[in-house]
Design a protein around this motif. Structure first.
Motif, PDB file in Angstrom:
ATOM      1  N   MET A  11      25.495  10.892  74.021  1.00 54.65           N
ATOM      2  CA  MET A  11      25.700  11.676  75.238  1.00 54.65           C
ATOM      3  C   MET A  11      25.359  10.894  76.500  1.00 54.65           C
ATOM      4  O   MET A  11      25.514  11.380  77.608  1.00 54.65           O
ATOM      5  CB  MET A  11      24.805  12.920  75.190  1.00 54.65           C
ATOM      6  N   THR A  12      24.850   9.674  76.325  1.00 52.09           N
ATOM      7  CA  THR A  12      24.405   8.937  77.507  1.00 52.09           C
ATOM      8  C   THR A  12      25.586   8.235  78.157  1.00 52.09           C
ATOM      9  O   THR A  12      26.388   7.606  77.480  1.00 52.09           O
ATOM     10  CB  THR A  12      23.347   7.910  77.086  1.00 52.09           C
ATOM     11  N   ALA A  13      25.669   8.321  79.484  1.00 43.82           N
ATOM     12  CA  ALA A  13      26.821   7.765  80.182  1.00 43.82           C
ATOM     13  C   ALA A  13      26.920   6.247  80.004  1.00 43.82           C
ATOM     14  O   ALA A  13      27.955   5.735  79.625  1.00 43.82           O
ATOM     15  CB  ALA A  13      26.738   8.122  81.656  1.00 43.82           C
ATOM     16  N   GLN A  14      25.799   5.550  80.238  1.00 46.00           N
ATOM     17  CA  GLN A  14      25.901   4.094  80.220  1.00 46.00           C
ATOM     18  C   GLN A  14      24.816   3.447  79.382  1.00 46.00           C
ATOM     19  O   GLN A  14      23.806   2.967  79.910  1.00 46.00           O
ATOM     20  CB  GLN A  14      25.817   3.576  81.641  1.00 46.00           C
ATOM     21  N   PRO A  15      24.997   3.432  78.066  1.00 53.99           N
ATOM     22  CA  PRO A  15      24.009   2.725  77.251  1.00 53.99           C
ATOM     23  C   PRO A  15      24.064   1.229  77.559  1.00 53.99           C
ATOM     24  O   PRO A  15      25.083   0.723  78.018  1.00 53.99           O
ATOM     25  CB  PRO A  15      24.446   3.019  75.824  1.00 53.99           C
ATOM     26  N   MET A  16      22.954   0.541  77.320  1.00 49.43           N
ATOM     27  CA  MET A  16      22.945  -0.913  77.547  1.00 49.43           C
ATOM     28  C   MET A  16      23.782  -1.590  76.467  1.00 49.43           C
ATOM     29  O   MET A  16      23.809  -1.140  75.321  1.00 49.43           O
ATOM     30  CB  MET A  16      21.512  -1.449  77.457  1.00 49.43           C
ATOM     31  N   SER A  17      24.418  -2.666  76.844  1.00 48.43           N
ATOM     32  CA  SER A  17      25.236  -3.386  75.876  1.00 48.43           C
ATOM     33  C   SER A  17      24.319  -4.248  74.991  1.00 48.43           C
ATOM     34  O   SER A  17      23.429  -4.940  75.499  1.00 48.43           O
ATOM     35  CB  SER A  17      26.216  -4.238  76.681  1.00 48.43           C
ATOM     36  N   TYR A  18      24.509  -4.171  73.691  1.00 56.52           N
ATOM     37  CA  TYR A  18      23.608  -4.842  72.746  1.00 56.52           C
ATOM     38  C   TYR A  18      24.428  -5.578  71.697  1.00 56.52           C
ATOM     39  O   TYR A  18      25.477  -5.079  71.319  1.00 56.52           O
ATOM     40  CB  TYR A  18      22.716  -3.782  72.072  1.00 56.52           C
ATOM     41  N   PRO A  19      24.037  -6.734  71.172  1.00 61.51           N
ATOM     42  CA  PRO A  19      22.770  -7.429  71.396  1.00 61.51           C
ATOM     43  C   PRO A  19      22.687  -8.108  72.767  1.00 61.51           C
ATOM     44  O   PRO A  19      23.705  -8.463  73.345  1.00 61.51           O
ATOM     45  CB  PRO A  19      22.746  -8.481  70.288  1.00 61.51           C
ATOM     46  N   PHE A  20      21.439  -8.298  73.239  1.00 60.18           N
ATOM     47  CA  PHE A  20      21.228  -8.983  74.506  1.00 60.18           C
ATOM     48  C   PHE A  20      21.412 -10.489  74.290  1.00 60.18           C
ATOM     49  O   PHE A  20      21.162 -10.992  73.205  1.00 60.18           O
ATOM     50  CB  PHE A  20      19.790  -8.744  75.005  1.00 60.18           C
ATOM     51  N   ALA A  21      21.814 -11.166  75.374  1.00 62.04           N
ATOM     52  CA  ALA A  21      22.027 -12.618  75.262  1.00 62.04           C
ATOM     53  C   ALA A  21      20.685 -13.335  75.079  1.00 62.04           C
ATOM     54  O   ALA A  21      19.675 -12.911  75.634  1.00 62.04           O
ATOM     55  CB  ALA A  21      22.714 -13.117  76.521  1.00 62.04           C
ATOM     56  N   ARG A  22      20.707 -14.386  74.260  1.00 62.84           N
ATOM     57  CA  ARG A  22      19.515 -15.228  74.089  1.00 62.84           C
ATOM     58  C   ARG A  22      19.946 -16.673  74.195  1.00 62.84           C
ATOM     59  O   ARG A  22      21.052 -17.000  73.772  1.00 62.84           O
ATOM     60  CB  ARG A  22      18.932 -15.043  72.680  1.00 62.84           C
ATOM     61  N   ASP A  23      19.083 -17.536  74.724  1.00 56.82           N
ATOM     62  CA  ASP A  23      19.492 -18.941  74.780  1.00 56.82           C
ATOM     63  C   ASP A  23      18.483 -19.855  74.100  1.00 56.82           C
ATOM     64  O   ASP A  23      18.546 -21.061  74.219  1.00 56.82           O
ATOM     65  CB  ASP A  23      19.728 -19.386  76.238  1.00 56.82           C
ATOM     66  N   ASP A  24      17.524 -19.261  73.363  1.00 59.46           N
ATOM     67  CA  ASP A  24      16.519 -20.082  72.709  1.00 59.46           C
ATOM     68  C   ASP A  24      16.193 -19.421  71.373  1.00 59.46           C
ATOM     69  O   ASP A  24      15.772 -18.261  71.333  1.00 59.46           O
ATOM     70  CB  ASP A  24      15.262 -20.128  73.603  1.00 59.46           C
ATOM     71  N   MET A  25      16.389 -20.177  70.283  1.00 62.84           N
ATOM     72  CA  MET A  25      16.200 -19.549  68.960  1.00 62.84           C
ATOM     73  C   MET A  25      14.751 -19.169  68.685  1.00 62.84           C
ATOM     74  O   MET A  25      14.466 -18.446  67.743  1.00 62.84           O
ATOM     75  CB  MET A  25      16.753 -20.445  67.851  1.00 62.84           C
ATOM     76  N   LEU A  26      13.805 -19.668  69.516  1.00 64.22           N
ATOM     77  CA  LEU A  26      12.400 -19.293  69.293  1.00 64.22           C
ATOM     78  C   LEU A  26      11.961 -18.155  70.212  1.00 64.22           C
ATOM     79  O   LEU A  26      10.795 -17.758  70.184  1.00 64.22           O
ATOM     80  CB  LEU A  26      11.470 -20.494  69.520  1.00 64.22           C
ATOM     81  N   GLU A  27      12.847 -17.658  71.038  1.00 61.71           N
ATOM     82  CA  GLU A  27      12.452 -16.622  71.990  1.00 61.71           C
ATOM     83  C   GLU A  27      13.291 -15.358  71.855  1.00 61.71           C
ATOM     84  O   GLU A  27      14.511 -15.441  71.695  1.00 61.71           O
ATOM     85  CB  GLU A  27      12.578 -17.154  73.427  1.00 61.71           C
ATOM     86  N   PRO A  28      12.629 -14.201  71.936  1.00 63.03           N
ATOM     87  CA  PRO A  28      13.399 -12.951  71.936  1.00 63.03           C
ATOM     88  C   PRO A  28      14.140 -12.784  73.263  1.00 63.03           C
ATOM     89  O   PRO A  28      13.803 -13.457  74.246  1.00 63.03           O
ATOM     90  CB  PRO A  28      12.323 -11.874  71.785  1.00 63.03           C
ATOM     91  N   ALA A  29      15.121 -11.902  73.297  1.00 63.19           N
ATOM     92  CA  ALA A  29      15.849 -11.653  74.546  1.00 63.19           C
ATOM     93  C   ALA A  29      14.865 -11.201  75.627  1.00 63.19           C
ATOM     94  O   ALA A  29      13.913 -10.457  75.351  1.00 63.19           O
ATOM     95  CB  ALA A  29      16.901 -10.575  74.312  1.00 63.19           C
ATOM     96  N   ALA A  30      15.108 -11.637  76.876  1.00 62.39           N
ATOM     97  CA  ALA A  30      14.181 -11.355  77.979  1.00 62.39           C
ATOM     98  C   ALA A  30      14.054  -9.845  78.252  1.00 62.39           C
ATOM     99  O   ALA A  30      12.989  -9.376  78.659  1.00 62.39           O
ATOM    100  CB  ALA A  30      14.666 -12.073  79.235  1.00 62.39           C
ATOM    101  N   GLU A  31      15.103  -9.080  77.984  1.00 62.65           N
ATOM    102  CA  GLU A  31      15.086  -7.637  78.285  1.00 62.65           C
ATOM    103  C   GLU A  31      13.975  -6.893  77.546  1.00 62.65           C
ATOM    104  O   GLU A  31      13.506  -5.850  78.002  1.00 62.65           O
ATOM    105  CB  GLU A  31      16.417  -6.972  77.889  1.00 62.65           C
ATOM    106  N   PHE A  32      13.570  -7.405  76.371  1.00 62.25           N
ATOM    107  CA  PHE A  32      12.621  -6.646  75.553  1.00 62.25           C
ATOM    108  C   PHE A  32      11.308  -6.357  76.289  1.00 62.25           C
ATOM    109  O   PHE A  32      10.764  -5.268  76.187  1.00 62.25           O
ATOM    110  CB  PHE A  32      12.311  -7.388  74.248  1.00 62.25           C
TER     111      PHE A  32
END
Ligand code: HEM
Length: 406
Positions: A11-32
């Motif tokens: 029912m939510t108008a604009q859910p966030m698009s997922y998965p979030f972009a990552r550029d480092d295999m040792l780091e989680p996405a910045a959005e978290f």
């Protein structure tokens, strides 16, 4: 809007698009980091177009992973087609089938870690000899991580030493499936070859059962007295391959890369080899082998998570990467610390979803780490750390290669 007043994903108008972009295999996405504080239960849109709730806080992820009111659910075995084995994987099975799998195959797997120690130890020493003969420089991924983890699965299911190379090439082809038609054909052929081979092993065990893992599966009755069928045992070998091969190899690869990027941590481990156990836990917490997407669960009944109503049938994604970096649970969560204790990370899942191969995974990782540092006291990355590329796996990922010198 407070989490209490969030609406259902559909029912939510604009859910966030997922998965979030990552550029480092040792780091989680910045959005978290922001979501954990501002919106820990957030609606997201998946690449398939469907919606799900994404959970980012440790406590919520822990609660949902262990909650039987959530199911994975393809609903059980689905006959036919290349992907049919997926239907047999315990994690996707209907709850009763998964419970049955855990009682027999899961228990046998948990029980066998100690018994496997000499075999794992031998595999590690052989792989390190190959590394020594090939370099320096030489690739840790191709010469140590992958051969050890496939070797452990081969030992489990009784593939003789001289056949393990062939088995690995089938597994690599079969697990590297991509949309390209050519790859599909190769993958189907590899699966057929592997299938024939494993059925042969099974027939031998059925005729003369020993005390090995496959024989245990064939001969151990469940609580109702019924034994696993041949199809279930075959499916279990695929489950081991899918769950236990690249996961261990990539966990080690990411952990080693983290060590090379943090030389003071590598020095601490060298100065005190007793830290190997806590270092392995930190490898798993800091950079789990999955590519950060997570496997969706769905609610089987109406319920609430952190005050947010979730309707029966709605999907939930648990952000294990995010949970493992939650500052509320892990002080200095973004700091890689080989001496970290306690370290209750969620990379092996929890409760009814706890990895039944965890003891075996820990054993392999600890032996590789300890022996590697013992045998190569000056081990170092042979290329600048930023040149290490990630494998392009959809589900699990890790360094494609780790060229090392000593
Ligand atoms: C670092 C390595 C590993 C990690 C991070 C890992 C992680 C996990 C996780 C998170 C689950 C739960 C999935 C769910 O949410 O339902 C799982 C399940 C499982 N894992 Fe592992 N695993 C690893 C290694 C292994 C190994 C070495 C084996 C076997 C040789 C193995 C066998 C399994 C099996 C059979 C299941 C399914 C259990 C069930 O459905 O009840 N895993 N693993």
């Amino acid at each position: 809007m407070s989490p209490r007043h969030q609406r259902s994903p559909s029912m939510t108008a604009q859910p966030m698009s997922y998965p979030f972009a990552r550029d480092d295999m040792l780091e989680p996405a910045a959005e978290f980091s922001r979501l954990r504080v501002e919106r820990p239960v957030v609606p997201v849109e998946l690449p398939t177009g469907g919606n799900a709730w994404l959970l980012t806080r440790y406590e919520d992820v822990r609660q949902v992973l262990g909650d039987p009111r959530f199911a994975r659910g393809f609903g059980g075995p689905q006959p036919g087609g290349f992907a049919s084995f997926l239907g047999y994987l315990a994690v996707f099975a209907a709850p009763e089938a998964q419970a049955r799998f855990r009682r027999v195959a899961g228990k046998a797997l948990l029980d066998c870690a100690d018994q496997m120690r000499p075999a794992v130890s031998r595999l590690v020493d052989e792989a390190l000899s190959e590394l020594a003969a090939a370099g320096p420089p030489a690739d840790l991924v191709g010469l140590v991580q992958l051969p050890v983890s496939i070797g452990v699965i081969c030992e489990l299911i009784g593939v003789p030493h001289e056949y393990q190379h062939t088995f690995r090439s089938w597994a690599d082809t079969f697990l590297s499936i991509s949309p390209a038609a050519m790859d599909q054909e190769k993958a189907v052929a590899a699966q057929a070859d592997m299938d024939r081979y494993v059925r042969g092993l099974l027939a031998e065990r059925a005729a003369a059962p020993g005390d090995d893992y496959l024989s245990t599966l064939l001969t151990t009755p469940d609580v109702d007295g019924v034994r696993m069928s041949e199809e279930e045992v075959i499916a279990t070998t695929y489950a081991l391959l899918v769950s236990g091969y690249q996961t261990v190899a990539h966990s080690l690869g990411k952990g080693m890369l983290a060590l090379f990027r943090n030389p003071e941590q590598l020095a601490a481990l060298r100065a005190d080899p007793q830290l190997a156990g806590s270092a392995v836990e930190e490898f798993l917490r800091f950079a789990p082998p999955d590519a950060g997407f997570g496997m969706p669960l769905h609610a089987t009944t109406d319920l609430e998570v952190a005050g947010v109503p979730i309707a029966a049938g709605e999907s939930v994604l648990v952000g294990v990467w995010s949970a493992n970096r939650d500052e509320e649970t892990f002080p200095k969560a973004h700091h890689f610390d080989v001496a970290r204790r306690p370290n209750q990370h969620l990379s092996f899942g929890i409760g009814i979803r706890y990895c039944t191969g965890a003891a075996l995974a820990r054993l392999q990782m600890e032996l590789v780490l300890t022996r590697l540092l013992e045998r190569f006291p000056r081990l170092a990355l042979a290329v600048p750390a930023e040149q290490v590329e990630a494998s392009s796996g959809m589900v699990v990922e890790g360094p494609k290669q780790l060229p090392v010198t000593w």
